[in-house]
Design a protein around this motif. Structure first.
Motif, PDB file in Angstrom:
ATOM      1  N   TRP A   1       0.905  -1.046   0.047  1.00 43.48           N
ATOM      2  CA  TRP A   1      -0.116  -0.027   0.136  1.00 43.48           C
ATOM      3  C   TRP A   1       0.771   1.075   0.078  1.00 43.48           C
ATOM      4  CZ3 TRP A   1      -4.967  -0.749  -1.169  1.00 43.48           C
ATOM      5  CH2 TRP A   1      -5.534  -1.942  -0.471  1.00 43.48           C
ATOM      6  N   ARG A   2       0.476   2.098  -0.845  1.00 45.03           N
ATOM      7  CA  ARG A   2       1.121   3.622  -0.935  1.00 45.03           C
ATOM      8  C   ARG A   2       0.194   4.694  -0.801  1.00 45.03           C
ATOM      9  NH1 ARG A   2       4.328   4.987  -6.349  1.00 45.03           N
ATOM     10  NH2 ARG A   2       5.586   3.242  -5.663  1.00 45.03           N
ATOM     11  N   ASP A   3       0.535   5.650  -0.130  1.00 43.89           N
ATOM     12  CA  ASP A   3      -0.279   6.949  -0.103  1.00 43.89           C
ATOM     13  C   ASP A   3      -0.818   7.348  -1.045  1.00 43.89           C
ATOM     14  OD1 ASP A   3      -0.092   7.012   2.971  1.00 43.89           O
ATOM     15  OD2 ASP A   3       1.442   8.448   3.147  1.00 43.89           O
ATOM     16  N   TYR A   4      -2.319   7.621  -1.204  1.00 42.70           N
ATOM     17  CA  TYR A   4      -2.715   8.211  -2.548  1.00 42.70           C
ATOM     18  C   TYR A   4      -2.665   9.662  -2.478  1.00 42.70           C
ATOM     19  CZ  TYR A   4      -5.901   9.085  -6.644  1.00 42.70           C
ATOM     20  OH  TYR A   4      -6.487   9.433  -7.550  1.00 42.70           O
ATOM     21  N   THR A   5      -2.146  10.164  -3.452  1.00 43.24           N
ATOM     22  CA  THR A   5      -2.092  11.560  -3.479  1.00 43.24           C
ATOM     23  C   THR A   5      -2.932  12.301  -4.631  1.00 43.24           C
ATOM     24  OG1 THR A   5      -0.292  11.652  -5.069  1.00 43.24           O
ATOM     25  CG2 THR A   5       0.430  11.546  -2.861  1.00 43.24           C
ATOM     26  N   GLY A   6      -3.640  11.664  -5.025  1.00 47.17           N
ATOM     27  CA  GLY A   6      -4.472  12.351  -6.340  1.00 47.17           C
ATOM     28  C   GLY A   6      -4.083  11.746  -7.700  1.00 47.17           C
ATOM     29  N   GLU A   7      -2.590  11.308  -7.866  1.00 43.88           N
ATOM     30  CA  GLU A   7      -2.167  10.767  -8.874  1.00 43.88           C
ATOM     31  C   GLU A   7      -1.818   9.188  -8.793  1.00 43.88           C
ATOM     32  OE1 GLU A   7       1.120  13.053 -10.536  1.00 43.88           O
ATOM     33  OE2 GLU A   7       0.191  14.845  -9.737  1.00 43.88           O
TER      34      GLU A   7
END
Length: 188
Positions: A29-35
């Motif tokens: 899982w990776r933080d979602y920044t909008g991209e």
């Protein structure tokens, strides 16, 4: 705000700790920044045939919490996860990514046959759900998807017992229960 932050930390540690004995290392899982990152796992498509991705976020509703799989549409600012019949706004959205070239593996199943259909498979853990005040109410959530209208929507699978699993997805602001679905399994 401090309560939400503390809950997010606890849920994050719980999600890491509640994996199955057979470990898979190529999903993370990776933080979602909008991209959407280039290694994001595709979940399906929306009504405009845009590619959607598998996300995860924390939803709170009174005494209940969910670190839940959800659908991400690139560019949409608000993500919702199913919790107690509603599409609840989530905080701290993450996106599922893969480190290897293994293709995703989805197995078609239904509410009565999920356990039997996946006995030799390793389901990808999508989160946890439970009650802040009742330690006996806690479920590991797996990642599923289903066709709802002209959309292929990602959501959470709760397995109550050997013959009772349900996929919950969000369509608009409503959570829907789906009996026929696909489940994401590790393709090691």
């Amino acid at each position: 705000m401090a309560l939400k932050t503390a809950l997010l930390i606890v849920l994050g540690f719980a999600a890491v700790a509640c994996g199955s004995p057979k470990k898979y290392t190529h999903y993370y899982w990776r933080d979602y920044t909008g991209e959407v990152p280039c290694d994001a796992v595709v979940g399906g498509h929306d009504e405009l045939n845009r590619t959607t991705y598998i996300g995860q976020g924390v939803a709170l509703n009174n005494d209940y919490y969910s670190l839940s799989p959800l659908t991400i549409v690139e560019g949409e600012k608000v993500q919702r996860a199913p919790l107690w019949g509603y599409g609840m706004e989530v905080v701290q959205t993450r996106i599922l990514c893969v480190t290897s070239p293994y293709p995703d593996k989805w197995i078609a199943t239904n509410s009565k046959k999920l356990v039997a259909d996946t006995v030799d498979e390793q389901l990808v853990l999508g989160g946890i759900e439970g009650s802040k005040h009742d330690n006996n109410v806690r479920y590991d959530l797996n990642i599923g998807r289903a066709k709802v209208g002209d959309k292929l929507i990602t959501g959470k699978i709760i397995t109550h017992d050997t013959y009772n699993s349900v996929l919950y997805v969000v369509d608009g602001w409503q959570a829907q229960e789906v009996q026929e679905f696909e489940v994401l399994v590790a393709n090691n």
